[in-house]
Scaffold this active site. Structure first.
Site, PDB file in Angstrom:
ATOM      1  N   ASP A 196      29.145  36.312  42.013  1.00  0.00           N
ATOM      2  CA  ASP A 196      30.047  37.448  42.021  1.00  0.00           C
ATOM      3  C   ASP A 196      29.942  38.081  40.626  1.00  0.00           C
ATOM      4  O   ASP A 196      29.458  37.432  39.685  1.00  0.00           O
ATOM      5  CB  ASP A 196      31.471  36.955  42.300  1.00  0.00           C
ATOM      6  CG  ASP A 196      32.495  38.076  42.209  1.00  0.00           C
ATOM      7  OD1 ASP A 196      32.221  39.177  42.727  1.00  0.00           O
ATOM      8  OD2 ASP A 196      33.557  37.850  41.602  1.00  0.00           O
ATOM      9  N   ASP A 198      32.519  40.781  38.954  1.00  0.00           N
ATOM     10  CA  ASP A 198      33.772  41.010  38.224  1.00  0.00           C
ATOM     11  C   ASP A 198      34.552  39.705  38.063  1.00  0.00           C
ATOM     12  O   ASP A 198      34.769  38.964  39.038  1.00  0.00           O
ATOM     13  CB  ASP A 198      34.630  42.032  38.953  1.00  0.00           C
ATOM     14  CG  ASP A 198      33.976  43.410  39.001  1.00  0.00           C
ATOM     15  OD1 ASP A 198      34.699  44.407  39.140  1.00  0.00           O
ATOM     16  OD2 ASP A 198      32.736  43.483  38.895  1.00  0.00           O
ATOM     17  N   GLU A 205      37.834  43.193  35.804  1.00  0.00           N
ATOM     18  CA  GLU A 205      37.708  43.808  37.118  1.00  0.00           C
ATOM     19  C   GLU A 205      37.436  45.285  36.864  1.00  0.00           C
ATOM     20  O   GLU A 205      38.307  46.015  36.385  1.00  0.00           O
ATOM     21  CB  GLU A 205      38.989  43.619  37.933  1.00  0.00           C
ATOM     22  CG  GLU A 205      39.268  42.180  38.327  1.00  0.00           C
ATOM     23  CD  GLU A 205      38.294  41.676  39.380  1.00  0.00           C
ATOM     24  OE1 GLU A 205      37.828  42.494  40.211  1.00  0.00           O
ATOM     25  OE2 GLU A 205      37.995  40.464  39.382  1.00  0.00           O
ATOM     26  N   ARG A 241      41.555  52.214  47.045  1.00  0.00           N
ATOM     27  CA  ARG A 241      41.540  52.196  45.577  1.00  0.00           C
ATOM     28  C   ARG A 241      40.517  53.178  45.016  1.00  0.00           C
ATOM     29  O   ARG A 241      40.788  53.901  44.046  1.00  0.00           O
ATOM     30  CB  ARG A 241      41.255  50.782  45.074  1.00  0.00           C
ATOM     31  CG  ARG A 241      42.439  49.836  45.230  1.00  0.00           C
ATOM     32  CD  ARG A 241      42.120  48.435  44.739  1.00  0.00           C
ATOM     33  NE  ARG A 241      41.155  47.768  45.602  1.00  0.00           N
ATOM     34  CZ  ARG A 241      40.597  46.604  45.319  1.00  0.00           C
ATOM     35  NH1 ARG A 241      40.881  45.982  44.178  1.00  0.00           N
ATOM     36  NH2 ARG A 241      39.738  46.050  46.159  1.00  0.00           N
ATOM     37  N   SER A 284      28.263  41.374  44.902  1.00  0.00           N
ATOM     38  CA  SER A 284      29.543  41.771  44.330  1.00  0.00           C
ATOM     39  C   SER A 284      30.286  42.800  45.173  1.00  0.00           C
ATOM     40  O   SER A 284      29.675  43.710  45.748  1.00  0.00           O
ATOM     41  CB  SER A 284      29.310  42.348  42.921  1.00  0.00           C
ATOM     42  OG  SER A 284      30.490  42.900  42.395  1.00  0.00           O
ATOM     43  N   GLY A 285      31.585  42.656  45.208  1.00  0.00           N
ATOM     44  CA  GLY A 285      32.447  43.686  45.780  1.00  0.00           C
ATOM     45  C   GLY A 285      32.734  44.783  44.775  1.00  0.00           C
ATOM     46  O   GLY A 285      33.504  45.696  45.047  1.00  0.00           O
ATOM     47  N   LYS A 329      28.690  39.268  51.735  1.00  0.00           N
ATOM     48  CA  LYS A 329      28.110  38.413  50.695  1.00  0.00           C
ATOM     49  C   LYS A 329      27.419  37.200  51.311  1.00  0.00           C
ATOM     50  O   LYS A 329      26.314  36.824  50.906  1.00  0.00           O
ATOM     51  CB  LYS A 329      29.199  37.945  49.715  1.00  0.00           C
ATOM     52  CG  LYS A 329      29.735  39.026  48.787  1.00  0.00           C
ATOM     53  CD  LYS A 329      30.722  38.418  47.816  1.00  0.00           C
ATOM     54  CE  LYS A 329      31.282  39.479  46.875  1.00  0.00           C
ATOM     55  NZ  LYS A 329      32.126  38.901  45.801  1.00  0.00           N
ATOM     56  N   ASN A 355      37.386  36.610  48.505  1.00  0.00           N
ATOM     57  CA  ASN A 355      36.262  37.198  49.239  1.00  0.00           C
ATOM     58  C   ASN A 355      34.919  36.562  48.858  1.00  0.00           C
ATOM     59  O   ASN A 355      33.877  36.912  49.414  1.00  0.00           O
ATOM     60  CB  ASN A 355      36.209  38.720  49.045  1.00  0.00           C
ATOM     61  CG  ASN A 355      35.825  39.132  47.639  1.00  0.00           C
ATOM     62  OD1 ASN A 355      36.140  38.432  46.679  1.00  0.00           O
ATOM     63  ND2 ASN A 355      35.170  40.265  47.515  1.00  0.00           N
TER      64      ASN A 355
END
Length: 404
Positions: A196, A198, A205, A241, A284-285, A329, A355
């Site tokens: 991941d 962040d 983040e 967001r 990554s998200g 992912k 996640n």
């Protein structure tokens, strides 16, 4: 009939002891059934199980061994081993082995006592103990403290869930990370690692940093909290967001990228894994802009993240293409492993959020890194006391084997 003996040699470590003892045994055509040696500081401990041919007997061998030990300045003891005891020892070699890794800034006797007591209470026997971290100077202590001790244990835990629960309690009370892995061929042959981004590879983040510059950090935080309460899934929360970032100048992306520090140990970890031939991925998200920067800096092989749409030099508040969430992912990890012809048991996945759990579960070694309790509970292993390079210890690498 031949006889079986256990020989124990101890004393000041010095060159030539093994050669001298083995040469005496060779003169009598002795068969070595097992051998092990350890040196702590300047003290040697050497053990051998030997089979003595009937035509010689132990008396002349023992005489020569005692004389040789005296010449070398070491102590020698010998113990007869009944055949049935030896055969019971041989039969035990099929029992499962596990690796228990202790990681902390410093490792104290209380940590060793608690962990070893827990292992004993759960029917596991410690076969060997190895220090993976470097020697500690008291005159010039290391700038970044890292300590790691590895136990090899044998047997089946009487209650694996109780063992895991005990380890978590010890970790919380003593500030210690404890990893418990089966000692198998996959542990020694990992080939792929997925991160991941962040709060894992970088210490922030990114969406919060962008929101702060757009003046919408409170609104973004409320949406994040709603997602954590289960009121929104990751995709829905990300879309909402990102929509709040509409109109933000694209130049802000570079400003944010330049301001976010790397996580402790990230560059050392990736540098060593690349040297060892690992494929490295970012799943990554977060956002591709920042993933691309890390790919260039670290030599990452694959980057999958979410792409922010930009028009006329400003963010549109939309994400382009398929959103990378937890399920995606895990799919990407499988896809990369397939393309590289790597078994998923040879894969490592590292993340801090809920996640990340799907990919942590898919990988042979899933590591919750400085994660919340719910993520640590759901992952196979967790690191909360050291930087990312603590992962090298979970792979069995000693400090002396690693690039600084």
């Amino acid at each position: 009939m031949s006889e079986i003996f256990l020989i124990k040699i101890s004393g000041e470590d010095k060159p030539g002891i093994m050669h001298h003892i083995a040469s005496i045994l060779a003169d009598y055509e002795v068969r070595i059934l097992d051998i092990g040696q350890a040196a702590v500081h300047d003290t040697l401990s050497l053990g051998l199980i030997i089979e003595v041919p009937e035509r010689y007997g132990m008396a002349p061998i023992l005489k020569d061994l005692l004389y040789g030990a005296n010449e070398m300045g070491v102590k020698l003891k010998f113990v007869p081993v009944p055949l049935e005891r030896h055969e019971a020892w041989v039969a035990a070699q099929g029992r499962k082995r596990h690796i228990v890794t202790l990681l902390a800034r410093e490792i104290g006797a209380d940590m060793i006592a608690r962990v070893s007591g827990t292992l004993n209470a759960n029917g596991l026997n410690i076969d060997s103990v190895t220090r993976l971290s470097g020697r500690i100077s008291l005159v010039n202590p290391p700038r970044t403290g890292r300590a790691c001790v590895e136990f090899t244990v044998r047997g089946e835990a009487t209650d694996s869930e109780a063992l895991r629960s005990s380890f978590m309690t010890i970790s919380q009370e003593l500030g210690l990370d404890i990893a418990f892995q089966e000692d198998n061929v996959y542990r020694r042959n990992r080939r792929l690692i997925a991160f991941d981004m962040d709060s894992t590879l970088i210490q922030a983040e990114v969406i919060d940093e962008l929101a702060r510059r757009a003046g919408v950090v409170d609104e973004v935080s409320r949406i994040t909290e709603a997602a954590m309460r289960g009121e929104l899934d990751f995709k829905g929360s990300l879309i909402r967001r990102v929509s709040l970032l509409r109109g933000l100048p694209a130049t802000v992306l570079e400003e944010v990228a330049a301001s976010i520090p790397m996580t402790e140990g990230a560059e050392r970890l990736v540098g060593n894994l690349k040297k060892l031939g690992y494929k490295v991925a970012i799943l990554s998200g977060g956002f591709t802009y920042f993933g691309a920067r890390l790919k260039e800096r670290l030599g990452v092989d694959y980057v999958y993240a979410n792409e922010l749409e930009i028009e006329d030099g400003r963010l549109t508040g939309r994400v382009v293409g398929e959103i990378v969430d937890g399920a995606r992912k895990a799919e990407l990890l499988e896809d990369i492993a397939r393309r590289e012809n790597i078994d998923l048991q040879q894969a490592v996945a590292v993340g801090d959020g809920a996640n990340d759990l799907p990919m942590l579960g898919k990988a042979g070694l899933g590591i919750a890194f400085h994660a919340k309790p719910i993520v640590k509970k759901g992952a196979k292993q967790a690191i909360s006391t050291l930087g990312l390079d603590g992962i090298l210890y979970l792979l069995g690498l000693r400090d002396r084997e690693a690039l600084e």
